[in-house]
Scaffold this motif. Structure first.
Motif, short mmCIF file in Angstrom:
data_model
loop_
_atom_site.label_atom_id
_atom_site.label_comp_id
_atom_site.label_asym_id
_atom_site.label_seq_id
_atom_site.Cartn_x
_atom_site.Cartn_y
_atom_site.Cartn_z
N ILE A 37 0.76 -1.24 -0.18
CA ILE A 37 0.03 0.10 -0.05
C ILE A 37 0.95 1.54 0.01
O ILE A 37 0.41 2.15 -0.69
CB ILE A 37 -1.11 0.09 1.16
CG1 ILE A 37 -1.81 -0.95 1.10
CG2 ILE A 37 -1.75 1.32 1.24
CD1 ILE A 37 -2.80 -1.28 2.15
N ALA A 38 1.89 1.28 0.86
CA ALA A 38 2.81 2.44 0.87
C ALA A 38 3.46 2.85 -0.52
O ALA A 38 3.61 3.78 -0.90
CB ALA A 38 3.81 2.14 1.71
N GLU A 39 3.78 1.54 -1.37
CA GLU A 39 4.38 1.49 -2.44
C GLU A 39 3.62 2.34 -3.40
O GLU A 39 3.97 3.16 -4.32
CB GLU A 39 4.99 0.06 -2.85
CG GLU A 39 5.29 -0.12 -4.18
CD GLU A 39 6.69 0.01 -4.49
OE1 GLU A 39 7.12 -0.19 -5.77
OE2 GLU A 39 7.54 0.47 -3.46
N LYS A 40 2.12 1.68 -3.40
CA LYS A 40 1.36 2.30 -4.56
C LYS A 40 1.05 3.83 -4.23
O LYS A 40 0.85 4.64 -5.09
CB LYS A 40 0.03 1.73 -4.26
CG LYS A 40 -1.35 2.16 -5.14
CD LYS A 40 -2.49 1.24 -5.27
CE LYS A 40 -3.37 1.89 -6.07
NZ LYS A 40 -4.25 1.12 -6.22
N LEU A 41 0.89 4.34 -2.87
CA LEU A 41 0.91 5.65 -2.45
C LEU A 41 2.20 6.38 -3.08
O LEU A 41 2.13 7.55 -3.51
CB LEU A 41 0.92 5.70 -1.06
CG LEU A 41 -0.72 5.42 -0.33
CD1 LEU A 41 -0.70 5.40 1.23
CD2 LEU A 41 -1.62 6.43 -0.77
N PHE A 42 3.17 5.94 -2.86
CA PHE A 42 4.41 6.40 -3.23
C PHE A 42 4.70 6.53 -4.62
O PHE A 42 4.92 7.78 -5.03
CB PHE A 42 5.85 5.70 -2.63
CG PHE A 42 7.10 6.23 -2.90
CD1 PHE A 42 7.58 7.33 -2.11
CD2 PHE A 42 7.83 5.83 -3.76
CE1 PHE A 42 8.72 7.99 -2.40
CE2 PHE A 42 9.15 6.42 -4.10
CZ PHE A 42 9.55 7.39 -3.55
N ALA A 54 8.12 8.70 2.02
CA ALA A 54 9.44 8.65 1.97
C ALA A 54 10.06 9.03 3.48
O ALA A 54 10.95 8.49 4.13
CB ALA A 54 10.24 9.41 0.82
N ASN A 55 9.71 10.45 3.89
CA ASN A 55 10.18 10.98 5.04
C ASN A 55 9.78 10.32 6.51
O ASN A 55 10.52 10.45 7.37
CB ASN A 55 10.21 12.30 5.13
CG ASN A 55 10.90 13.01 3.77
OD1 ASN A 55 12.17 12.71 3.41
ND2 ASN A 55 10.26 14.10 3.29
#
Length: 93
Positions: A37-42, A54-55
């Protein structure tokens, strides 16, 4: 606007805490779903979303994993792994 920015960072921090809890308890399948999910948001988010992931998220989760000697390479999706590498090379570690 300020409340929204604070809120988005708090949400990313909370999401990182959830991911770390899954890792800590050995629920790797759920942790991988969170990372996906974080990858998709990124990858699909606007510049602010990418910055927050990222931060806040990547930094928090990778720091947690390093302190516990977890293997990041097998768990992190490609874009988040690349961001992690960018962070450690920029810091001079």
């Amino acid at each position: 606007m300020k409340n929204r920015i604070t809120s988005i960072y708090k949400q990313a921090d909370r999401f990182a805490e959830i991911t770390k809890t899954f890792i800590r308890t050995g629920n790797i399948a759920r942790a991988k779903k969170c990372l996906a999910i974080a990858e998709k948001l990124f990858n699909e988010g606007n510049q602010q979303t990418k910055s927050v992931i990222a931060n806040t998220y990547v930094f928090s989760v990778t720091t947690f994993m390093e302190l516990r000697n977890c293997k990041i390479a097998n768990l992190f999706p490609q874009s988040l792994k690349k961001e992690y590498i960018n962070q450690i090379t920029a810091s001079g570690v």
